[in-house]
Write an enzyme that holds these catalytic residues in place. Sequence first.
Site, PDB file in Angstrom:
ATOM      1  N   ASP A   9     -46.169 -27.756  -6.719  1.00  0.00           N
ATOM      2  CA  ASP A   9     -46.066 -26.357  -6.342  1.00  0.00           C
ATOM      3  C   ASP A   9     -45.982 -25.574  -7.659  1.00  0.00           C
ATOM      4  OD1 ASP A   9     -45.432 -23.989  -4.799  1.00  0.00           O
ATOM      5  OD2 ASP A   9     -43.345 -24.293  -5.407  1.00  0.00           O
ATOM      6  N   LEU A  10     -46.215 -24.282  -7.616  1.00  0.00           N
ATOM      7  CA  LEU A  10     -46.182 -23.488  -8.860  1.00  0.00           C
ATOM      8  C   LEU A  10     -44.858 -22.725  -9.030  1.00  0.00           C
ATOM      9  CD1 LEU A  10     -47.757 -22.267 -11.333  1.00  0.00           C
ATOM     10  CD2 LEU A  10     -48.353 -20.386  -9.795  1.00  0.00           C
ATOM     11  N   ASP A  11     -44.658 -21.743  -8.149  1.00  0.00           N
ATOM     12  CA  ASP A  11     -43.507 -20.835  -8.290  1.00  0.00           C
ATOM     13  C   ASP A  11     -42.195 -21.580  -8.080  1.00  0.00           C
ATOM     14  OD1 ASP A  11     -45.089 -18.423  -8.632  1.00  0.00           O
ATOM     15  OD2 ASP A  11     -45.590 -18.585  -6.505  1.00  0.00           O
ATOM     16  N   THR A  17     -41.137 -18.241 -11.723  1.00  0.00           N
ATOM     17  CA  THR A  17     -41.599 -16.988 -11.113  1.00  0.00           C
ATOM     18  C   THR A  17     -40.898 -16.689  -9.793  1.00  0.00           C
ATOM     19  OG1 THR A  17     -43.423 -18.388 -10.469  1.00  0.00           O
ATOM     20  CG2 THR A  17     -43.910 -16.672 -12.087  1.00  0.00           C
ATOM     21  N   LYS A  45     -39.327 -18.455   0.251  1.00  0.00           N
ATOM     22  CA  LYS A  45     -39.898 -19.332  -0.788  1.00  0.00           C
ATOM     23  C   LYS A  45     -41.007 -20.195  -0.210  1.00  0.00           C
ATOM     24  CE  LYS A  45     -36.147 -19.703  -4.130  1.00  0.00           C
ATOM     25  NZ  LYS A  45     -35.120 -20.597  -4.689  1.00  0.00           N
ATOM     26  N   SER A 114     -50.265 -24.474  -4.214  1.00  0.00           N
ATOM     27  CA  SER A 114     -49.412 -23.282  -4.178  1.00  0.00           C
ATOM     28  C   SER A 114     -49.862 -22.295  -3.112  1.00  0.00           C
ATOM     29  CB  SER A 114     -49.468 -22.595  -5.556  1.00  0.00           C
ATOM     30  OG  SER A 114     -48.903 -21.301  -5.494  1.00  0.00           O
ATOM     31  N   ALA A 115     -48.905 -21.547  -2.571  1.00  0.00           N
ATOM     32  CA  ALA A 115     -49.225 -20.506  -1.593  1.00  0.00           C
ATOM     33  C   ALA A 115     -49.711 -19.231  -2.277  1.00  0.00           C
ATOM     34  CB  ALA A 115     -47.987 -20.183  -0.771  1.00  0.00           C
ATOM     35  N   SER A 116     -49.537 -19.164  -3.594  1.00  0.00           N
ATOM     36  CA  SER A 116     -49.793 -17.903  -4.300  1.00  0.00           C
ATOM     37  C   SER A 116     -51.269 -17.639  -4.568  1.00  0.00           C
ATOM     38  CB  SER A 116     -49.049 -17.899  -5.631  1.00  0.00           C
ATOM     39  OG  SER A 116     -49.371 -16.740  -6.352  1.00  0.00           O
ATOM     40  N   ASN A 118     -51.918 -15.612  -6.880  1.00  0.00           N
ATOM     41  CA  ASN A 118     -51.870 -15.322  -8.320  1.00  0.00           C
ATOM     42  C   ASN A 118     -51.766 -16.596  -9.167  1.00  0.00           C
ATOM     43  OD1 ASN A 118     -51.713 -12.330  -8.195  1.00  0.00           O
ATOM     44  ND2 ASN A 118     -49.804 -12.738  -7.105  1.00  0.00           N
ATOM     45  N   LYS A 145     -47.764 -23.023   4.102  1.00  0.00           N
ATOM     46  CA  LYS A 145     -46.624 -23.935   4.254  1.00  0.00           C
ATOM     47  C   LYS A 145     -45.670 -23.321   5.285  1.00  0.00           C
ATOM     48  CE  LYS A 145     -47.017 -24.878  -0.693  1.00  0.00           C
ATOM     49  NZ  LYS A 145     -46.422 -24.711  -2.027  1.00  0.00           N
ATOM     50  N   GLU A 169     -41.682 -29.815  -5.022  1.00  0.00           N
ATOM     51  CA  GLU A 169     -41.481 -28.549  -4.299  1.00  0.00           C
ATOM     52  C   GLU A 169     -40.076 -27.983  -4.492  1.00  0.00           C
ATOM     53  OE1 GLU A 169     -42.223 -26.073  -2.520  1.00  0.00           O
ATOM     54  OE2 GLU A 169     -44.325 -26.413  -2.115  1.00  0.00           O
ATOM     55  N   ASP A 170     -39.966 -26.672  -4.587  1.00  0.00           N
ATOM     56  CA  ASP A 170     -38.629 -26.041  -4.662  1.00  0.00           C
ATOM     57  C   ASP A 170     -38.266 -25.335  -3.362  1.00  0.00           C
ATOM     58  OD1 ASP A 170     -40.508 -23.906  -4.982  1.00  0.00           O
ATOM     59  OD2 ASP A 170     -38.858 -22.662  -5.728  1.00  0.00           O
TER      60      ASP A 170
END
Length: 218
Positions: A9-11, A17, A45, A114-116, A118, A145, A169-170
């Site tokens: 995952d990214l954020d 972020t 999140k 990622s869901a983003s 960006n 997600k 994942e966070d």
Amino acid sequence: MKRKGFIFDLDGVIVDTAKYHFLAWQKLANSIGVEFTHEQNEQLKGVSRVKSLEKILNWGTITLETAEFNALMSKKNEDYLQHIEKMDASEILPDVPRILELLETQNQGIALGSASKNAKVILQKVNLIQKFSAIIDGNGVTKGKPDPEVFLNAAHALSVEPKDCIVFEDATAGVKAANAANMISIGIGDASILHEADYVFKDFTEISSDFIQELIKK
Ligand code: BG6
Ligand code: MG
């Protein structure tokens, strides 16, 4: 050696972020008279921009016309983009580069899930984009997600079976998505929140090279 798929995952996993998403959503919620706590933020999140705004409006029992809804979405993203404008490699979370390099030297598949929308911009800013052989982001899924689509698409892009994938994942929604995809889920953050994950670590500094080797051998 076996080639597994490691999906990040990214954020809140690669970069911090998650705090910028929180600030932007809090500002937006408060601007329409909705209180916004850290507990509520936890529920956003990993959740897409549209679904996040729907939840906030729901908490405030607010209904909006499509045009107003879209205007708020743009406002949130403009605010968020301001927060990330000056991001650089110093905002990569501790030991993420160590784990990526280890996986690289072991010829493992590395993907972003990622869901983003960006995500690519951020990976470019922090100079990590070249580390990922597949990037599945908010532009590449129809279901967010906790639906497993994003991770299944990442596994497909890596040509690795879902059961041979490991997800970092966070977010609760992300852990649920990884579990639904039949992948090994590794929570990064608070164990009491991420209790559905197969393993939880506070951050990557707690993840040893031996642990990664074990995952590869499994
Ligand atoms: C997830 C974040 O990674 O991406 C969420 O955890 C965010 O907080 C979602 O809402 C969508 O991000 P973006 O950048 O497309 O608004
Ligand atoms: Mg996240």
